[in-house]
Design a protein around this motif. Structure first.
Motif, PDB file in Angstrom:
ATOM      1  N   ASN A 192       0.853  -1.199   0.000  1.00 41.64           N
ATOM      2  CA  ASN A 192       0.000   0.000   0.000  1.00 41.64           C
ATOM      3  C   ASN A 192       0.883   1.241   0.000  1.00 41.64           C
ATOM      4  O   ASN A 192       2.109   1.135   0.090  1.00 41.64           O
ATOM      5  CB  ASN A 192      -0.942  -0.007   1.226  1.00 41.64           C
ATOM      6  CG  ASN A 192      -0.161  -0.145   2.517  1.00 41.64           C
ATOM      7  OD1 ASN A 192       0.575   0.747   2.897  1.00 41.64           O
ATOM      8  ND2 ASN A 192      -0.295  -1.293   3.181  1.00 41.64           N
ATOM      9  N   GLY A 193       0.259   2.409  -0.044  1.00 45.47           N
ATOM     10  CA  GLY A 193       1.004   3.661  -0.135  1.00 45.47           C
ATOM     11  C   GLY A 193       1.731   4.026   1.154  1.00 45.47           C
ATOM     12  O   GLY A 193       2.840   4.565   1.119  1.00 45.47           O
ATOM     13  N   LEU A 194       1.102   3.749   2.276  1.00 45.92           N
ATOM     14  CA  LEU A 194       1.749   4.027   3.568  1.00 45.92           C
ATOM     15  C   LEU A 194       3.039   3.219   3.674  1.00 45.92           C
ATOM     16  O   LEU A 194       4.100   3.750   4.021  1.00 45.92           O
ATOM     17  CB  LEU A 194       0.788   3.669   4.709  1.00 45.92           C
ATOM     18  CG  LEU A 194       1.369   3.689   6.120  1.00 45.92           C
ATOM     19  CD1 LEU A 194       1.849   5.086   6.503  1.00 45.92           C
ATOM     20  CD2 LEU A 194       0.334   3.196   7.143  1.00 45.92           C
ATOM     21  N   THR A 199      -0.938  17.633   4.744  1.00 43.86           N
ATOM     22  CA  THR A 199      -0.990  16.401   3.965  1.00 43.86           C
ATOM     23  C   THR A 199      -1.990  15.418   4.581  1.00 43.86           C
ATOM     24  O   THR A 199      -2.481  15.618   5.687  1.00 43.86           O
ATOM     25  CB  THR A 199       0.397  15.741   3.865  1.00 43.86           C
ATOM     26  OG1 THR A 199       0.336  14.616   2.978  1.00 43.86           O
ATOM     27  CG2 THR A 199       0.890  15.257   5.225  1.00 43.86           C
ATOM     28  N   TYR A 200      -2.261  14.353   3.830  1.00 42.44           N
ATOM     29  CA  TYR A 200      -3.018  13.238   4.405  1.00 42.44           C
ATOM     30  C   TYR A 200      -2.149  12.603   5.489  1.00 42.44           C
ATOM     31  O   TYR A 200      -0.926  12.529   5.349  1.00 42.44           O
ATOM     32  CB  TYR A 200      -3.359  12.231   3.295  1.00 42.44           C
ATOM     33  CG  TYR A 200      -4.108  11.039   3.799  1.00 42.44           C
ATOM     34  CD1 TYR A 200      -5.301  11.198   4.489  1.00 42.44           C
ATOM     35  CD2 TYR A 200      -3.618   9.745   3.623  1.00 42.44           C
ATOM     36  CE1 TYR A 200      -5.990  10.107   4.985  1.00 42.44           C
ATOM     37  CE2 TYR A 200      -4.299   8.651   4.101  1.00 42.44           C
ATOM     38  CZ  TYR A 200      -5.485   8.838   4.789  1.00 42.44           C
ATOM     39  OH  TYR A 200      -6.154   7.759   5.287  1.00 42.44           O
ATOM     40  N   ALA A 202      -1.228   9.792   6.372  1.00 41.44           N
ATOM     41  CA  ALA A 202      -0.322   8.677   6.045  1.00 41.44           C
ATOM     42  C   ALA A 202       1.121   9.145   5.891  1.00 41.44           C
ATOM     43  O   ALA A 202       2.051   8.450   6.304  1.00 41.44           O
ATOM     44  CB  ALA A 202      -0.785   7.985   4.764  1.00 41.44           C
ATOM     45  N   THR A 203       1.315  10.310   5.276  1.00 39.13           N
ATOM     46  CA  THR A 203       2.672  10.817   5.055  1.00 39.13           C
ATOM     47  C   THR A 203       3.404  10.943   6.388  1.00 39.13           C
ATOM     48  O   THR A 203       4.574  10.573   6.516  1.00 39.13           O
ATOM     49  CB  THR A 203       2.621  12.210   4.366  1.00 39.13           C
ATOM     50  OG1 THR A 203       1.486  12.294   3.504  1.00 39.13           O
ATOM     51  CG2 THR A 203       3.866  12.473   3.571  1.00 39.13           C
ATOM     52  N   VAL A 245       4.566  16.295  -0.703  1.00 37.54           N
ATOM     53  CA  VAL A 245       3.408  15.555  -1.224  1.00 37.54           C
ATOM     54  C   VAL A 245       2.831  16.357  -2.391  1.00 37.54           C
ATOM     55  O   VAL A 245       2.708  17.582  -2.307  1.00 37.54           O
ATOM     56  CB  VAL A 245       2.353  15.322  -0.115  1.00 37.54           C
ATOM     57  CG1 VAL A 245       1.964  16.606   0.592  1.00 37.54           C
ATOM     58  CG2 VAL A 245       1.110  14.640  -0.678  1.00 37.54           C
ATOM     59  N   ASP A 293       5.897  11.958  -1.897  1.00 38.05           N
ATOM     60  CA  ASP A 293       4.639  11.247  -1.680  1.00 38.05           C
ATOM     61  C   ASP A 293       3.814  11.484  -2.950  1.00 38.05           C
ATOM     62  O   ASP A 293       3.192  12.532  -3.117  1.00 38.05           O
ATOM     63  CB  ASP A 293       3.903  11.765  -0.442  1.00 38.05           C
ATOM     64  CG  ASP A 293       2.599  11.005  -0.197  1.00 38.05           C
ATOM     65  OD1 ASP A 293       2.111  10.344  -1.149  1.00 38.05           O
ATOM     66  OD2 ASP A 293       2.060  11.084   0.924  1.00 38.05           O
ATOM     67  N   ALA A 333       1.293   9.649  -4.047  1.00 37.96           N
ATOM     68  CA  ALA A 333       0.064   8.851  -3.969  1.00 37.96           C
ATOM     69  C   ALA A 333      -1.115   9.479  -4.718  1.00 37.96           C
ATOM     70  O   ALA A 333      -2.076   8.795  -5.058  1.00 37.96           O
ATOM     71  CB  ALA A 333      -0.319   8.628  -2.507  1.00 37.96           C
ATOM     72  N   GLN A 334      -1.038  10.805  -4.961  1.00 34.41           N
ATOM     73  CA  GLN A 334      -2.153  11.477  -5.646  1.00 34.41           C
ATOM     74  C   GLN A 334      -1.710  12.012  -7.006  1.00 34.41           C
ATOM     75  O   GLN A 334      -2.406  12.846  -7.591  1.00 34.41           O
ATOM     76  CB  GLN A 334      -2.676  12.632  -4.767  1.00 34.41           C
ATOM     77  CG  GLN A 334      -3.162  12.154  -3.401  1.00 34.41           C
ATOM     78  CD  GLN A 334      -3.885  13.238  -2.597  1.00 34.41           C
ATOM     79  OE1 GLN A 334      -3.983  14.382  -3.019  1.00 34.41           O
ATOM     80  NE2 GLN A 334      -4.390  12.864  -1.429  1.00 34.41           N
ATOM     81  N   SER A 379       0.561   5.085  -4.047  1.00 37.96           N
ATOM     82  CA  SER A 379      -0.551   4.250  -3.583  1.00 37.96           C
ATOM     83  C   SER A 379      -1.427   3.920  -4.786  1.00 37.96           C
ATOM     84  O   SER A 379      -1.643   4.773  -5.652  1.00 37.96           O
ATOM     85  CB  SER A 379      -1.394   5.014  -2.557  1.00 37.96           C
ATOM     86  OG  SER A 379      -2.645   4.365  -2.372  1.00 37.96           O
ATOM     87  N   TYR A 406      -4.501   2.607  -4.064  1.00 34.25           N
ATOM     88  CA  TYR A 406      -5.817   2.535  -3.409  1.00 34.25           C
ATOM     89  C   TYR A 406      -6.868   2.770  -4.502  1.00 34.25           C
ATOM     90  O   TYR A 406      -6.635   3.553  -5.432  1.00 34.25           O
ATOM     91  CB  TYR A 406      -5.845   3.631  -2.332  1.00 34.25           C
ATOM     92  CG  TYR A 406      -7.073   3.670  -1.474  1.00 34.25           C
ATOM     93  CD1 TYR A 406      -7.223   2.792  -0.400  1.00 34.25           C
ATOM     94  CD2 TYR A 406      -8.081   4.605  -1.721  1.00 34.25           C
ATOM     95  CE1 TYR A 406      -8.347   2.845   0.394  1.00 34.25           C
ATOM     96  CE2 TYR A 406      -9.216   4.657  -0.923  1.00 34.25           C
ATOM     97  CZ  TYR A 406      -9.342   3.767   0.133  1.00 34.25           C
ATOM     98  OH  TYR A 406     -10.459   3.813   0.915  1.00 34.25           O
ATOM     99  N   LYS A 438      -7.464   6.201  -6.320  1.00 36.71           N
ATOM    100  CA  LYS A 438      -6.364   7.015  -6.859  1.00 36.71           C
ATOM    101  C   LYS A 438      -6.420   7.054  -8.391  1.00 36.71           C
ATOM    102  O   LYS A 438      -7.112   6.246  -9.011  1.00 36.71           O
ATOM    103  CB  LYS A 438      -5.022   6.445  -6.400  1.00 36.71           C
ATOM    104  CG  LYS A 438      -4.898   6.219  -4.910  1.00 36.71           C
ATOM    105  CD  LYS A 438      -4.749   7.479  -4.078  1.00 36.71           C
ATOM    106  CE  LYS A 438      -4.716   7.097  -2.607  1.00 36.71           C
ATOM    107  NZ  LYS A 438      -4.364   8.148  -1.684  1.00 36.71           N
ATOM    108  N   ALA A 452      -2.803  -1.606  -2.686  1.00 35.72           N
ATOM    109  CA  ALA A 452      -1.575  -1.832  -3.443  1.00 35.72           C
ATOM    110  C   ALA A 452      -0.751  -0.548  -3.418  1.00 35.72           C
ATOM    111  O   ALA A 452      -1.290   0.542  -3.233  1.00 35.72           O
ATOM    112  CB  ALA A 452      -1.887  -2.212  -4.894  1.00 35.72           C
ATOM    113  N   TYR A 472      -9.004  17.618   3.755  1.00 34.85           N
ATOM    114  CA  TYR A 472      -9.490  16.702   4.769  1.00 34.85           C
ATOM    115  C   TYR A 472     -10.147  17.540   5.834  1.00 34.85           C
ATOM    116  O   TYR A 472      -9.782  18.709   5.985  1.00 34.85           O
ATOM    117  CB  TYR A 472      -8.322  15.871   5.296  1.00 34.85           C
ATOM    118  CG  TYR A 472      -7.666  15.074   4.159  1.00 34.85           C
ATOM    119  CD1 TYR A 472      -8.162  13.832   3.791  1.00 34.85           C
ATOM    120  CD2 TYR A 472      -6.623  15.614   3.420  1.00 34.85           C
ATOM    121  CE1 TYR A 472      -7.588  13.119   2.737  1.00 34.85           C
ATOM    122  CE2 TYR A 472      -6.067  14.910   2.356  1.00 34.85           C
ATOM    123  CZ  TYR A 472      -6.558  13.677   2.026  1.00 34.85           C
ATOM    124  OH  TYR A 472      -6.021  13.004   0.971  1.00 34.85           O
TER     125      TYR A 472
END
Ligand code: PLP
Length: 366
Positions: free
Chosen positions: A58-60, A88-89, A91-92, A134, A160, A162-163, A185, A187, A190, A198, A314
């Motif tokens: 996963n991304g984390l 950031t989200y 997870a970072t 990120v 990061d 992921a996005q 990520s 997810y 995404k 993944a 968020y």
């Protein structure tokens, strides 16, 4: 109702191919780190323009394993400081903490939602060893300036991404190839999403790639031979198979996202709505289209009444989360304002023009 993101519709485009790939996978009878993972790693490295790609759970974990890899190589050690955006989200930030390092939260820009460069410079101490930008919402962080600061202070740069699958810098290089290493990520929501969890790491550093390849699989160099205290975070082979089906369509999906974003920017004209600031029009991949509005509750009621989906990315900034009380004495006025005002409206490869038209009308009638 226009859903915020129609995952079913997005994946239904590939139904036949997914089923074929699953049949092949089942017939192969080899389920962990099989041929799909190997092939996807090659294909995603080629896509990003990097020498190496390592598929992980996963991304984390992707972010964490980069940091753990540098620790194994002796380039980072416990309690070293890592600069990270305060908006950031979570997870970072968790990746940094889980790797035994110290996150130093850095204020963001009100316009781009990315790192404030002066705040980065101000946050550097003699313990700072890495910057973790990120590419929030699909817009690249100011990587040229970040890499310059990193060179001046001998810091590692870990993206990061992921996005930001497929986001392109002015240099022509893609996200994942703009620092020392990058975490992705896949997810399901995404820009490149699997049908489960993944993730992946990209890098041009052969040593780091080799160490991470072991770390993701019990620190093992070959079966039952363990070089390090490793992890179990392998990219699932069936997810790799599905990702291989979708990767060839990522570029056109991103172009569709850009088309929609450009319509929003051209046609949403309501003084109550602040549109996002786009630095590089061609390179932004619009994982999210995030507007700002001071009276968010009223806008939410309006969207609900007119059956337009939305989300908030968020609602609570990391330093105000229960999980991160250690940062609760800090204040980040811009980050806090961003969290109070942002609202993500529908965007994605399967949103059609009628839906886009309706969303624009609903927003303009607020
Ligand atoms: C989704 C995301 C992650 C984490 O990815 P997972 O696959 O959910 O672990 C990390 N950082 C950012 C910015 C993300 O959007």
């Amino acid at each position: 109702m226009i859903p915020f993101l129609d995952l079913h519709k997005m994946n239904h485009r590939f139904e036949k191919e997914f089923k074929n790939k699953f049949t092949d996978f089942l017939d192969a009878g080899y389920y962990i780190l099989g041929s799909n993972v190997k092939s996807f790693e090659k294909e995603f490295a080629t896509f990003c323009g990097t020498k190496h790609c390592i598929g992980v759970g996963n991304g984390l974990d992707a972010l964490r394993l980069i940091l753990e890899g540098y620790k194994t190589l002796g380039k980072l050690k416990n309690k070293d400081e890592v600069l990270v955006a305060s908006n950031t989200y979570i997870a970072t930030i968790l990746a940094i903490k889980q790797a035994g390092l110290k996150p130093i939260l850095v204020e963001s820009e009100a316009t781009t939602f990315n790192f404030n460069l002066e705040a980065i410079s101000r946050s550097i101490s003699n313990k700072t060893k890495a910057i973790l930008p990120v590419h929030l919402y699909g817009q690249l962080a100011p990587m040229d300036a970040i890499n310059k600061i990193a060179t001046d202070h001998n810091l590692l740069v870990i993206e990061d991404a992921a996005q930001a699958h497929g986001a392109i810098a002015n240099t022509g290089l893609l996200a994942g190839n703009l620092g020392d290493a990058a975490g992705f990520s896949f997810y399901p929501t995404k820009n490149l999403g699997a049908l489960g969890d993944a993730g992946a790491i990209t890098t041009n550093d052969p040593e780091l790639a080799e160490v991470i390849r072991k770390l993701r699989n019990y620190g093992s160099s070959s079966k039952y031979v363990n070089d390090y205290i490793g992890f179990n975070s392998r990219l699932d082979d069936v997810q790799a198979a599905f990702l291989r089906v979708k990767l060839p369509f990522l570029k056109q999906d991103n172009i569709r996202r850009q088309e929609i974003a450009h319509r929003y920017i051209a046609e949403i004209c309501n003084p109550k709505i602040k549109l996002p600031t786009i630095v590089n029009k061609k390179g932004h991949v619009f994982h999210l289209f995030v507007i700002q509005i001071s009276n968010r509750e009223a806008m939410i009621a309006h969207l609900t009444k007119h059956e337009v989906g939305y989300l908030i990315h968020y609602p609570i900034p990391p330093h105000q989360q229960e999980a991160l009380v250690e940062f609760s004495n800090l204040t980040f006025p811009i980050t806090e304002k961003i969290h109070q005002e942002v609202l993500s409206i529908p965007i994605g490869p399967v949103l059609n023009n009628n839906e886009v038209q309706k969303i624009i009308e609903v927003l303009n009638s607020f």
